[in-house]
Design a protein around this motif. Sequence first.
Motif, PDB file in Angstrom:
ATOM      1  N   LEU A   1       0.816  -1.197   0.030  1.00  8.45           N
ATOM      2  CA  LEU A   1       0.039   0.110  -0.162  1.00  8.45           C
ATOM      3  C   LEU A   1       0.744   1.322   0.028  1.00  8.45           C
ATOM      4  O   LEU A   1       0.399   2.328  -0.712  1.00  8.45           O
TER       5      LEU A   1
ATOM      6  N   LEU B   1      -7.234   1.943  -4.563  1.00 11.09           N
ATOM      7  CA  LEU B   1      -7.230   0.509  -4.803  1.00 11.09           C
ATOM      8  C   LEU B   1      -8.290  -0.372  -4.507  1.00 11.09           C
ATOM      9  O   LEU B   1      -8.792  -0.211  -3.187  1.00 11.09           O
TER      10      LEU B   1
ATOM     11  N   HIS C   1      -7.565  -7.272   4.952  1.00 15.00           N
ATOM     12  CA  HIS C   1      -8.375  -5.926   4.205  1.00 15.00           C
ATOM     13  C   HIS C   1      -8.782  -4.965   5.208  1.00 15.00           C
ATOM     14  O   HIS C   1      -8.575  -3.773   4.970  1.00 15.00           O
TER      15      HIS C   1
ATOM     16  N   LEU D   1      -6.040  -3.291   7.189  1.00 16.66           N
ATOM     17  CA  LEU D   1      -5.482  -2.182   6.364  1.00 16.66           C
ATOM     18  C   LEU D   1      -6.275  -0.987   6.040  1.00 16.66           C
ATOM     19  O   LEU D   1      -5.631  -0.137   5.356  1.00 16.66           O
TER      20      LEU D   1
ATOM     21  N   TRP E   1      -5.632   5.915   3.468  1.00 22.54           N
ATOM     22  CA  TRP E   1      -4.034   5.323   3.852  1.00 22.54           C
ATOM     23  C   TRP E   1      -3.530   6.222   4.504  1.00 22.54           C
ATOM     24  O   TRP E   1      -2.653   5.938   5.511  1.00 22.54           O
TER      25      TRP E   1
END
Length: 176
Positions: A106, A118, A133, A136, A167
């Motif tokens: 990532l 993404l 997932h 993250l 992110w």
Amino acid sequence: MSQLSGCALRPMSSTDLPLVLSWRNHPDIRCWMYTGREISPQEHAQWYERVSRDNMRSLLIFECDKEARGFVNIHRVADWGLAEWGFYAAPSAMKGTGRALGVIALDYVFNTLKLHKLCGEVISNNTRSLRLHEFLGFKREGVLREQHFDGERYWDVYRFGLLASEWRSICTGKNL
């Protein structure tokens, strides 16, 4: 990122084909693939020849301490910064490899490739990938009902998405 020191991504090369094929064909990996059958070396080589020439793809090997421990496939599907990914850790990889692979991948997607979003898909019975997932920071964006047939039964497929802004927020809030 101290726990990730010594880990990095590098481009996959043709010399990696036997190793990646052995991972891909391992029962613990292939059971989570849309194509659950074993892939032949010839079919694998043809796949690599085709996709390695695609400038919208990044085929990557995840390494820790110079030892290959996983595979990442990033496929940019829109010029404005949208990509899909697929990945797996080596079947013999130690616990925590998937998380390290995810964080490094990532970082690459959002800080090196400068992508906006993404996406990924996970078959609903793959609880380890679902949890990864979510760890993250991916958000469930949809369910493809009974989208996958494994030869015995139909399974839902979950669609996930992660934005670059999410992110960055996660990286500042967690000790990744």
